[in-house]
Enzyme design. Structure first.
Site, PDB file in Angstrom:
ATOM      1  CB  SER A  14      -0.931   0.016   1.213  1.00 61.44           C
ATOM      2  OG  SER A  14      -1.598   1.266   1.268  1.00 61.44           O
ATOM      3  CB  SER A  16      -2.622   4.512   1.998  1.00 59.17           C
ATOM      4  OG  SER A  16      -3.509   4.274   0.925  1.00 59.17           O
ATOM      5  CB  THR A  61      -7.107  -1.427   0.478  1.00 57.26           C
ATOM      6  OG1 THR A  61      -6.940  -1.739  -0.904  1.00 57.26           O
ATOM      7  CG2 THR A  61      -6.000  -2.100   1.286  1.00 57.26           C
ATOM      8  CE  LYS A  65     -11.061  -0.538  -1.916  1.00 52.55           C
ATOM      9  NZ  LYS A  65     -10.927   0.189  -3.191  1.00 52.55           N
ATOM     10  CG  ASN A  86     -12.340   4.322  -0.345  1.00 50.82           C
ATOM     11  OD1 ASN A  86     -13.246   4.997   0.127  1.00 50.82           O
ATOM     12  ND2 ASN A  86     -11.444   4.817  -1.174  1.00 50.82           N
ATOM     13  CG  ASP A 102     -11.890   3.904  -4.538  1.00 53.79           C
ATOM     14  OD1 ASP A 102     -10.814   4.428  -4.199  1.00 53.79           O
ATOM     15  OD2 ASP A 102     -12.210   2.746  -4.211  1.00 53.79           O
ATOM     16  NE  ARG A 155     -12.698 -12.304 -18.220  1.00 55.15           N
ATOM     17  CZ  ARG A 155     -11.624 -12.603 -17.519  1.00 55.15           C
ATOM     18  NH1 ARG A 155     -10.535 -13.018 -18.118  1.00 55.15           N
ATOM     19  NH2 ARG A 155     -11.608 -12.465 -16.201  1.00 55.15           N
ATOM     20  CB  THR A 156     -18.130 -11.997 -16.769  1.00 51.91           C
ATOM     21  OG1 THR A 156     -16.796 -12.533 -16.764  1.00 51.91           O
ATOM     22  CG2 THR A 156     -19.113 -13.036 -16.281  1.00 51.91           C
ATOM     23  CB  ILE A 219      -8.392   2.742 -12.798  1.00 51.40           C
ATOM     24  CG1 ILE A 219      -8.685   1.288 -13.099  1.00 51.40           C
ATOM     25  CG2 ILE A 219      -9.598   3.596 -13.117  1.00 51.40           C
ATOM     26  CD1 ILE A 219      -9.125   0.600 -11.857  1.00 51.40           C
ATOM     27  N   GLY A 242      -3.772   6.438 -14.011  1.00 53.26           N
ATOM     28  CA  GLY A 242      -4.424   5.847 -12.847  1.00 53.26           C
ATOM     29  C   GLY A 242      -3.896   6.337 -11.508  1.00 53.26           C
TER      30      GLY A 242
HETATM   31  P1  ATR Z   1     -11.426  -4.532  -9.135  1.00 51.57           P
HETATM   32  O1  ATR Z   1     -12.231  -4.615  -7.882  1.00 51.57           O
HETATM   33  O2  ATR Z   1     -10.038  -3.983  -8.922  1.00 51.57           O
HETATM   34  O3  ATR Z   1     -12.133  -3.808 -10.232  1.00 51.57           O
HETATM   35  P2  ATR Z   1     -12.080  -7.231 -10.037  1.00 51.57           P
HETATM   36  O4  ATR Z   1     -13.364  -7.195  -9.311  1.00 51.57           O
HETATM   37  O5  ATR Z   1     -11.228  -8.445  -9.975  1.00 51.57           O
HETATM   38  O6  ATR Z   1     -11.109  -6.047  -9.580  1.00 51.57           O
HETATM   39  O7  ATR Z   1     -12.363  -6.865 -11.572  1.00 51.57           O
HETATM   40  C1  ATR Z   1     -11.396  -6.977 -12.555  1.00 51.57           C
HETATM   41  C2  ATR Z   1     -11.994  -6.599 -13.914  1.00 51.57           C
HETATM   42  O8  ATR Z   1     -11.014  -6.884 -14.916  1.00 51.57           O
HETATM   43  C3  ATR Z   1     -13.242  -7.394 -14.274  1.00 51.57           C
HETATM   44  O9  ATR Z   1     -14.069  -6.576 -15.056  1.00 51.57           O
HETATM   45  C4  ATR Z   1     -12.655  -8.531 -15.116  1.00 51.57           C
HETATM   46  O10 ATR Z   1     -13.562  -9.126 -16.014  1.00 51.57           O
HETATM   47  P3  ATR Z   1     -14.540 -10.321 -15.540  1.00 51.57           P
HETATM   48  O11 ATR Z   1     -15.643  -9.680 -14.735  1.00 51.57           O
HETATM   49  O12 ATR Z   1     -15.017 -10.947 -16.783  1.00 51.57           O
HETATM   50  O13 ATR Z   1     -13.682 -11.241 -14.677  1.00 51.57           O
HETATM   51  C5  ATR Z   1     -11.577  -7.792 -15.873  1.00 51.57           C
HETATM   52  N1  ATR Z   1     -10.541  -8.685 -16.387  1.00 51.57           N
HETATM   53  C6  ATR Z   1      -9.547  -9.286 -15.693  1.00 51.57           C
HETATM   54  N2  ATR Z   1      -8.783 -10.044 -16.510  1.00 51.57           N
HETATM   55  C7  ATR Z   1      -9.309  -9.933 -17.760  1.00 51.57           C
HETATM   56  C8  ATR Z   1      -8.978 -10.462 -19.053  1.00 51.57           C
HETATM   57  N3  ATR Z   1      -7.924 -11.284 -19.229  1.00 51.57           N
HETATM   58  N4  ATR Z   1      -9.761 -10.108 -20.111  1.00 51.57           N
HETATM   59  C9  ATR Z   1     -10.818  -9.270 -19.969  1.00 51.57           C
HETATM   60  N5  ATR Z   1     -11.177  -8.734 -18.760  1.00 51.57           N
HETATM   61  C10 ATR Z   1     -10.436  -9.062 -17.685  1.00 51.57           C
END
Ligand code: ATR
Length: 278
Positions: A14, A16, A61, A65, A86, A102, A155-156, A219, A242
């Site tokens: 960290s 901070s 952190t 959170k 946070n 944030d 992605r999801t 970020i 970021g």
């Molecule tokens: P944070 O709280 O820091 O935002 P997180 O909740 O782990 O961290 O989110 C990470 C983000 O990066 C998510 O949107 C993730 O996509 P998924 O929701 O599909 O997991 C995205 N991410 C991480 N690795 C990735 C990759 N290889 N390709 C596309 N998106 C990715």
């Protein structure tokens, strides 16, 4: 002497303590800001013990959170919207108040970089990549500041859908495959995924369709200039890194605990950049 902390697990990385330590020295405040490692199973007891331990408050952190959000006695509307806390402030009566800085941190840095009023005058669409905790803060900040349309690609897709509730009138989701069309109408692109971070693959998207005059924000702050920001700069677009979000999110907490509103100066930035390079 007023005492504050940052709590996480792990916490060694960290920055901070460096940020708050700099402000304490700069303002001649006889306060302390310490790093505390607390595993998830001990987090509730830690929060319950804050008043007795004499803390004015602290930062929270990963991975605490969401737990901090559940344990706080009162919350700011922003923290409620984001579902994560946070920053904690211990009240006179020992009650725990939770905030999420944030979102204003992201906005403050964006406006410091692009100019105050950039968002108000940017009557356009923001495209946000990613749907994790950082994306929630970015989307809430943009919605609160009046960005008219915010479109999230992830992605999801189910995770992106969950973010629409932050402000259903402004926030919508986007299929990753249709990004080129979406970018052609965007005024701002924000990466909130971990892609581009040191040790992760780069974010592979074509910035070609973005209109001239659009801005690109990331970020990720390690490295400071991500491949995405380098590509944006090469295209002549404005960029927002970021690190500024990390620095600006610290301001409200310091102000609450120590009674002085600190500034994010080039000197502070240089200090943290030097530490990141170490
Ligand atoms: P944070 O709280 O820091 O935002 P997180 O909740 O782990 O961290 O989110 C990470 C983000 O990066 C998510 O949107 C993730 O996509 P998924 O929701 O599909 O997991 C995205 N991410 C991480 N690795 C990735 C990759 N290889 N390709 C596309 N998106 C990715």
């Amino acid at each position: 002497m007023r005492k504050a902390f940052v709590v996480g697990h792990p916490i060694a990385h960290s920055r901070s303590p460096l940020i708050h330590g700099h402000w304490l020295t700069q303002h001649g405040i006889a306060g302390s800001y310490e790093r505390i490692d607390v595993p998830p199973e001990r987090f509730e007891a830690f929060v319950r013990g804050l008043a007795a331990a004499g803390f004015a408050g602290g930062n929270v952190t990963i991975p605490h959170k969401e737990a901090a959000f559940r344990l706080a006695d009162t919350l700011t509307p922003r923290a409620t919207k984001i579902g994560a806390v946070n920053t904690l402030v211990v009240g006179e009566d020992g009650g725990i108040h939770g905030d999420n800085t944030d979102a204003p941190g992201f906005i403050a840095h964006l406006e410091q970089t692009l100019g105050t009023g950039w968002l108000e005058h940017s009557n356009g669409t923001a495209v946000v990549l990613g749907a994790g905790g950082a994306a929630r803060a970015v989307v809430a900040g943009l919605a609160e500041r009046g960005m008219s349309r915010i479109r999230i690609a992830n992605r999801t897709p189910e995770r992106a859908r969950a973010l629409v509730e932050i402000d259903p009138r402004r926030v919508g989701i986007l299929d990753w495959a249709t990004l080129p069309e979406a970018l052609s109408e965007a005024r701002l692109l924000v990466n909130t995924t971990s892609l581009g971070m040191t040790g992760h693959p780069p974010l592979d998207i074509d910035l070609g369709p973005l209109p001239n005059g659009a801005a690109v924000a990331d970020i990720v702050y390690a490295p400071l200039e991500t491949p995405l920001l380098a590509a944006a700069r090469a295209r002549g677009l404005a960029t927002v890194d970021g690190l500024g979000m990390l620095l600006h999110q610290a301001v409200p907490g310091f102000s609450d605990w120590f009674g002085v509103r600190p500034e994010v100066t080039p000197e502070l930035r240089a200090l943290v950049v030097a530490d990141l390079r170490r």
